[in-house]
Design a protein around this motif. Structure first.
Motif, PDB file in Angstrom:
ATOM      1  N   LEU A  85       0.833  -1.197   0.000  1.00 45.03           N
ATOM      2  CA  LEU A  85       0.000   0.000   0.000  1.00 45.03           C
ATOM      3  C   LEU A  85       0.869   1.249   0.000  1.00 45.03           C
ATOM      4  O   LEU A  85       0.617   2.202  -0.767  1.00 45.03           O
ATOM      5  N   ALA A  86       1.895   1.270   0.835  1.00 38.15           N
ATOM      6  CA  ALA A  86       2.795   2.425   0.913  1.00 38.15           C
ATOM      7  C   ALA A  86       3.501   2.665  -0.416  1.00 38.15           C
ATOM      8  O   ALA A  86       3.635   3.812  -0.862  1.00 38.15           O
ATOM      9  N   ARG A  87       3.950   1.602  -1.062  1.00 39.83           N
ATOM     10  CA  ARG A  87       4.645   1.754  -2.344  1.00 39.83           C
ATOM     11  C   ARG A  87       3.742   2.431  -3.371  1.00 39.83           C
ATOM     12  O   ARG A  87       4.174   3.323  -4.118  1.00 39.83           O
ATOM     13  N   LYS A  88       2.489   2.031  -3.406  1.00 33.51           N
ATOM     14  CA  LYS A  88       1.573   2.599  -4.394  1.00 33.51           C
ATOM     15  C   LYS A  88       1.267   4.065  -4.111  1.00 33.51           C
ATOM     16  O   LYS A  88       1.077   4.849  -5.037  1.00 33.51           O
ATOM     17  N   ILE A  89       1.251   4.451  -2.834  1.00 33.48           N
ATOM     18  CA  ILE A  89       1.069   5.860  -2.494  1.00 33.48           C
ATOM     19  C   ILE A  89       2.306   6.662  -2.914  1.00 33.48           C
ATOM     20  O   ILE A  89       2.199   7.756  -3.463  1.00 33.48           O
TER      21      ILE A  89
END
Length: 223
Positions: A206-210
């Protein structure tokens, strides 16, 4: 992984069944950037919650220069519930890093982290960077971007089969620095994660996509 303690008095609420993001009853958001970016990030959050069949989740993205919350979102199956405001928890790795002993909301953790990172020493930064390049947070590692952070996976007291997963960190892009926290409530192990449900498999994704959303939208860096 260690046990997690909640401030929420009605712990039974955390044990509600969750099958599909379409059934979620509450959504909270702060958007201080372009609506299209907020919409994209909300979509990323909802997709990840659905992918991992989680009870909910949240993220907060902050401009470290002025501590402005650029974008945050919270999704829950519970009516009138905001993870950024109403949900208090103690991810052990985060508490150790920030030298805290109290429960906190996701909003409080991001505020504490932004204060911490501005005075962090070289050794502390190297440790946070190493988590991304070589350890549990490596799923968020993106070539050409300096990302620092740590993960936390903690069992829930009301259901020891469930965990809360967290990524907390910061990154630089085009001369600007951003702090980010991502959080998933009771994510499940799935085939692509070999049935593991720890933060290194989901909260970091999730963090990577943000982060990728920020990188692809340079107008964020101009704020």
């Amino acid at each position: 992984m260690k046990k997690i303690v909640f401030l929420i008095v009605s712990l039974f609420l955390m044990g509600c069944s969750h099958k599909n993001i379409a059934n979620n009853k509450s959504f909270a958001e702060i958007c201080n950037t372009e609506e299209a970016i907020c919409k994209k990030n909300y979509g990323v959050l909802s997709e990840e919650i659905e992918k991992f069949n989680a009870a909910g989740g949240a993220f907060i993205l902050v401009n470290l220069k002025n501590n402005e919350v650029l974008n945050s979102a919270s999704i829950s199956i519970l009516e009138s519930f905001d993870y950024n405001r109403d949900y208090s928890y103690t991810p052990n790795n985060v508490m150790k890093l920030l030298k805290k002993e109290r429960l906190a909301t996701t909003q409080q953790f991001i505020e504490d982290y932004t204060a911490f990172i501005k005075s962090a020493g070289k050794k502390e930064l190297e440790e946070l960077r190493g988590n991304v390049t070589n350890r549990a947070a490596k799923k968020i590692n993106i070539e050409g971007i300096s990302i620092y952070g740590l993960t936390a996976t903690d069992y829930k007291l009301d259901n020891p089969d469930d965990v809360v997963t967290t990524f907390l960190g910061h990154f630089s892009y085009q001369g600007q620095e951003y702090a980010l926290i991502t959080f998933l409530d009771a994510p499940k192990g799935i085939k692509s994660t070999y049935n593991f449900n720890s933060s290194g498999w989901n909260a970091t994704e999730l963090a990577r996509k943000i982060v990728e959303s920020v990188v692809l939208n340079a107008n964020l860096a101009k704020r």
